[in-house]
Design a protein around this motif. Structure first.
Motif, PDB file in Angstrom:
ATOM      1  N   ILE A  49       0.690  -1.174   0.187  1.00  0.00           N
ATOM      2  CA  ILE A  49      -0.117   0.048  -0.146  1.00  0.00           C
ATOM      3  C   ILE A  49       0.936   1.086   0.152  1.00  0.00           C
ATOM      4  N   SER A  50       1.781   0.933   0.612  1.00  0.00           N
ATOM      5  CA  SER A  50       3.125   2.133   0.798  1.00  0.00           C
ATOM      6  C   SER A  50       3.794   3.061  -0.802  1.00  0.00           C
ATOM      7  N   CYS A  51       4.305   1.987  -1.226  1.00  0.00           N
ATOM      8  CA  CYS A  51       4.673   1.932  -2.731  1.00  0.00           C
ATOM      9  C   CYS A  51       3.925   2.156  -3.934  1.00  0.00           C
ATOM     10  N   ASP A  52       2.627   1.524  -3.630  1.00  0.00           N
ATOM     11  CA  ASP A  52       2.003   1.876  -4.846  1.00  0.00           C
ATOM     12  C   ASP A  52       0.147   3.261  -3.933  1.00  0.00           C
ATOM     13  N   SER A  53       1.129   3.885  -5.750  1.00  0.00           N
ATOM     14  CA  SER A  53       0.244   5.570  -4.959  1.00  0.00           C
ATOM     15  C   SER A  53      -1.636   5.167  -5.865  1.00  0.00           C
ATOM     16  N   HIS A  54      -1.587   4.336  -6.300  1.00  0.00           N
ATOM     17  CA  HIS A  54      -3.104   3.525  -6.757  1.00  0.00           C
ATOM     18  C   HIS A  54      -3.863   3.746  -5.051  1.00  0.00           C
ATOM     19  N   LEU A  55      -2.706   2.989  -4.708  1.00  0.00           N
ATOM     20  CA  LEU A  55      -3.368   2.069  -3.497  1.00  0.00           C
ATOM     21  C   LEU A  55      -3.627   3.574  -2.174  1.00  0.00           C
ATOM     22  N   HIS A  56      -3.257   4.680  -2.584  1.00  0.00           N
ATOM     23  CA  HIS A  56      -3.397   5.609  -1.470  1.00  0.00           C
ATOM     24  C   HIS A  56      -4.598   6.446  -1.204  1.00  0.00           C
ATOM     25  N   THR A  57      -5.366   5.683  -1.284  1.00  0.00           N
ATOM     26  CA  THR A  57      -6.586   6.267  -0.401  1.00  0.00           C
ATOM     27  C   THR A  57      -7.725   5.786   0.491  1.00  0.00           C
ATOM     28  N   PRO A  58      -8.701   5.640   0.711  1.00  0.00           N
ATOM     29  CA  PRO A  58      -8.822   5.952   2.486  1.00  0.00           C
ATOM     30  C   PRO A  58      -9.367   4.777   2.794  1.00  0.00           C
ATOM     31  N   MET A  59      -9.793   3.873   1.579  1.00  0.00           N
ATOM     32  CA  MET A  59     -10.006   2.114   2.586  1.00  0.00           C
ATOM     33  C   MET A  59      -8.545   1.278   2.147  1.00  0.00           C
ATOM     34  N   TYR A  60      -7.852   2.168   1.788  1.00  0.00           N
ATOM     35  CA  TYR A  60      -6.178   0.966   1.818  1.00  0.00           C
ATOM     36  C   TYR A  60      -5.439   2.220   2.996  1.00  0.00           C
ATOM     37  N   PHE A  61      -5.919   2.899   3.174  1.00  0.00           N
ATOM     38  CA  PHE A  61      -5.613   3.864   4.418  1.00  0.00           C
ATOM     39  C   PHE A  61      -5.656   3.325   5.953  1.00  0.00           C
ATOM     40  N   PHE A  62      -6.848   2.783   5.838  1.00  0.00           N
ATOM     41  CA  PHE A  62      -7.833   1.873   7.031  1.00  0.00           C
ATOM     42  C   PHE A  62      -6.506   0.554   7.131  1.00  0.00           C
ATOM     43  N   ARG A 122     -16.632   2.149   3.233  1.00  0.00           N
ATOM     44  CA  ARG A 122     -17.789   0.790   2.089  1.00  0.00           C
ATOM     45  C   ARG A 122     -19.622   1.857   1.652  1.00  0.00           C
ATOM     46  N   TYR A 123     -19.366   2.119   3.013  1.00  0.00           N
ATOM     47  CA  TYR A 123     -20.968   3.044   2.777  1.00  0.00           C
ATOM     48  C   TYR A 123     -20.800   4.184   2.084  1.00  0.00           C
ATOM     49  N   VAL A 124     -19.959   4.777   2.332  1.00  0.00           N
ATOM     50  CA  VAL A 124     -19.766   6.082   2.027  1.00  0.00           C
ATOM     51  C   VAL A 124     -19.873   5.617   0.296  1.00  0.00           C
ATOM     52  N   ALA A 125     -18.763   4.870   0.011  1.00  0.00           N
ATOM     53  CA  ALA A 125     -18.139   4.637  -1.607  1.00  0.00           C
ATOM     54  C   ALA A 125     -19.605   4.059  -2.270  1.00  0.00           C
ATOM     55  N   TYR A 127     -22.948   4.164  -1.117  1.00  0.00           N
ATOM     56  CA  TYR A 127     -24.006   4.891  -1.108  1.00  0.00           C
ATOM     57  C   TYR A 127     -23.605   6.313  -1.762  1.00  0.00           C
ATOM     58  N   SER A 128     -22.790   6.709  -1.681  1.00  0.00           N
ATOM     59  CA  SER A 128     -22.618   8.598  -2.036  1.00  0.00           C
ATOM     60  C   SER A 128     -21.187   8.358  -2.912  1.00  0.00           C
ATOM     61  N   PRO A 129     -21.189   7.185  -4.113  1.00  0.00           N
ATOM     62  CA  PRO A 129     -19.657   7.206  -5.149  1.00  0.00           C
ATOM     63  C   PRO A 129     -19.760   8.589  -5.544  1.00  0.00           C
ATOM     64  N   LEU A 130     -20.898   9.388  -5.822  1.00  0.00           N
ATOM     65  CA  LEU A 130     -20.027  11.062  -6.224  1.00  0.00           C
ATOM     66  C   LEU A 130     -19.501  11.993  -5.115  1.00  0.00           C
ATOM     67  N   HIS A 131     -19.643  11.498  -3.733  1.00  0.00           N
ATOM     68  CA  HIS A 131     -19.122  12.587  -2.849  1.00  0.00           C
ATOM     69  C   HIS A 131     -18.497  11.896  -2.662  1.00  0.00           C
ATOM     70  N   TYR A 132     -17.962  10.799  -2.481  1.00  0.00           N
ATOM     71  CA  TYR A 132     -16.456  10.178  -1.731  1.00  0.00           C
ATOM     72  C   TYR A 132     -15.762  10.305  -1.728  1.00  0.00           C
ATOM     73  N   SER A 133     -14.940  10.782  -2.407  1.00  0.00           N
ATOM     74  CA  SER A 133     -13.813  11.939  -2.372  1.00  0.00           C
ATOM     75  C   SER A 133     -14.106  13.100  -1.561  1.00  0.00           C
ATOM     76  N   MET A 134     -14.956  13.586  -1.421  1.00  0.00           N
ATOM     77  CA  MET A 134     -15.251  15.304  -1.125  1.00  0.00           C
ATOM     78  C   MET A 134     -15.687  14.859   0.806  1.00  0.00           C
ATOM     79  N   MET A 136     -14.921  11.681   2.091  1.00  0.00           N
ATOM     80  CA  MET A 136     -14.035  10.896   3.075  1.00  0.00           C
ATOM     81  C   MET A 136     -12.468  11.202   2.874  1.00  0.00           C
ATOM     82  N   ARG A 137     -12.191  12.922   3.215  1.00  0.00           N
ATOM     83  CA  ARG A 137     -11.250  13.135   3.256  1.00  0.00           C
ATOM     84  C   ARG A 137     -10.055  13.083   3.984  1.00  0.00           C
ATOM     85  N   PRO A 138      -8.598  13.170   3.244  1.00  0.00           N
ATOM     86  CA  PRO A 138      -7.700  12.757   4.116  1.00  0.00           C
ATOM     87  C   PRO A 138      -7.923  13.272   5.928  1.00  0.00           C
ATOM     88  N   LYS A 139      -8.473  14.608   5.711  1.00  0.00           N
ATOM     89  CA  LYS A 139      -7.707  14.862   7.549  1.00  0.00           C
ATOM     90  C   LYS A 139      -9.546  14.812   7.990  1.00  0.00           C
TER      91      LYS A 139
END
Length: 308
Positions: A49-62, A122-125, A127-134, A136-139
């Motif tokens: 997860i650390s070495c693959d930039s494509h996995l730098h998402t909330p799901m893989y962070f958790f 997973r619920y946000v992803a 139930y509300s995929p269009l607003h997911y990135s907004m 599940m912010r990094p903070k």
């Protein structure tokens, strides 16, 4: 030490799971193998997860945090058991025992909180995929993990401080680590307060993430059933399959051990304890890697990078 002897206990004797030397030899080899696989498997998940930039998402962070907690969880209990076996000793000091209780409680609860945060993700992803990135912010992701650490550490501190106040009549623990319930059974003093805290505060710490998981999946399934095609349903559920498997294994064992008075602790509870302290951290990386194409792809890239 006799049950009525109130001489201050300075150490406990961890007699293992069987108490039979021949069986303990087999268990030693089994636990050493399981511990090594747990460390390597979870470390590879974190590294991938650390070495693959494509996995730098909330799901893989958790997921990386869950793997880190699983490494710590196993490292609190198994190494002491392995060292004692190699030295031909069964002893663990009272201080070491209380430290084990503190960290076992912390990491067990942290597993539950991370699983609930992953269910919400997973619920946000779904139930509300269009607003997911907004949403599940990094903070927010860092805040959810940080508040989970604070709550679980405070909870562990409460139970450890209550345990320190007890007087013990016996020091023989029929387990391979200082599990709170077997330790409570050795107390000469009344453990009503300890049991009360397990059912109230401990129950709240248990039910909060568990309820979050149930509610999240209730919304997920209600939304998935509205999808027009079977392919869409399979695709949506495929992102939840690994998580549901881990949740079932972890909470099934945890519910069987700690949701009853310490006085009724039995052999079956010991087996359930081994499942969520040893088996769950072992199988988590396999469950997530075998059912997840992104993780498998990241692991392949990692192996190719190491070979080159």
């Amino acid at each position: 030490m006799g049950r009525n002897n109130k001489t201050r206990v300075t150490e406990f004797l961890l007699v293992g799971l069987s108490g039979q030397p021949e069986q303990e030899e087999i268990l030693f080899g089994l636990f050493m193998w399981m511990y090594l696989v747990t460390i390597i498997g979870n470390f590879l998940i974190i590294l991938a997860i650390s070495c693959d930039s494509h996995l730098h998402t909330p799901m893989y962070f958790f997921l990386a945090n869950l793997s880190c907690v699983d490494i710590c969880f196993s490292s609190v209990t198994i190494p002491k058991m392995l060292v004692n076996h190699m030295l031909g000793s069964e002893s663990i000091s009272c201080v070491e025992c209380m430290i084990q209780i503190y960290f076992v409680t912390t990491f067990a609860n942290m597993d539950g909180f991370l699983l609930s945060v992953m269910a919400y993700d997973r619920y946000v992803a779904i139930y509300s995929p269009l607003h997911y990135s907004m949403i599940m912010r990094p903070k927010l992701c860092v805040f959810l993990v940080a508040i989970s650490w604070i709550i679980t550490n405070l909870h562990a501190l409460l139970h450890t401080l209550l345990m320190v106040q007890l007087t013990f009549c016996s020091n023989v623990v029929h387990h391979f680590f200082c599990d709170p319930y077997p330790i409570l059974k050795l107390s000469c003093t009344d453990t009503l307060i300890n049991d009360l805290m397990v059912f109230t505060v401990g129950g709240l710490i248990f039910l909060t993430p568990f309820t979050c998981i149930i509610v999240s999946y209730a919304y997920i399934f209600s939304n998935v059933l509205k999808l027009p095609s079977a392919h869409g349903i399979r695709k949506a559920l495929s992102t939840c399959g690994s998580h549901l498997t881990v949740v079932s294994l972890f909470y099934g064992a945890l519910l069987g051990v700690y949701m009853h008075p310490s006085s009724s602790y039995s052999v079956q509870d010991t087996v359930a304890t081994v499942i969520f302290t040893v088996v769950t951290p072992l199988v988590n990386p396999f469950i997530y890697s075998l059912r997840n194409r992104d993780i498998k792809g990241a692991l392949r890239k990692l192996i190719i990078r190491v070979q080159n």
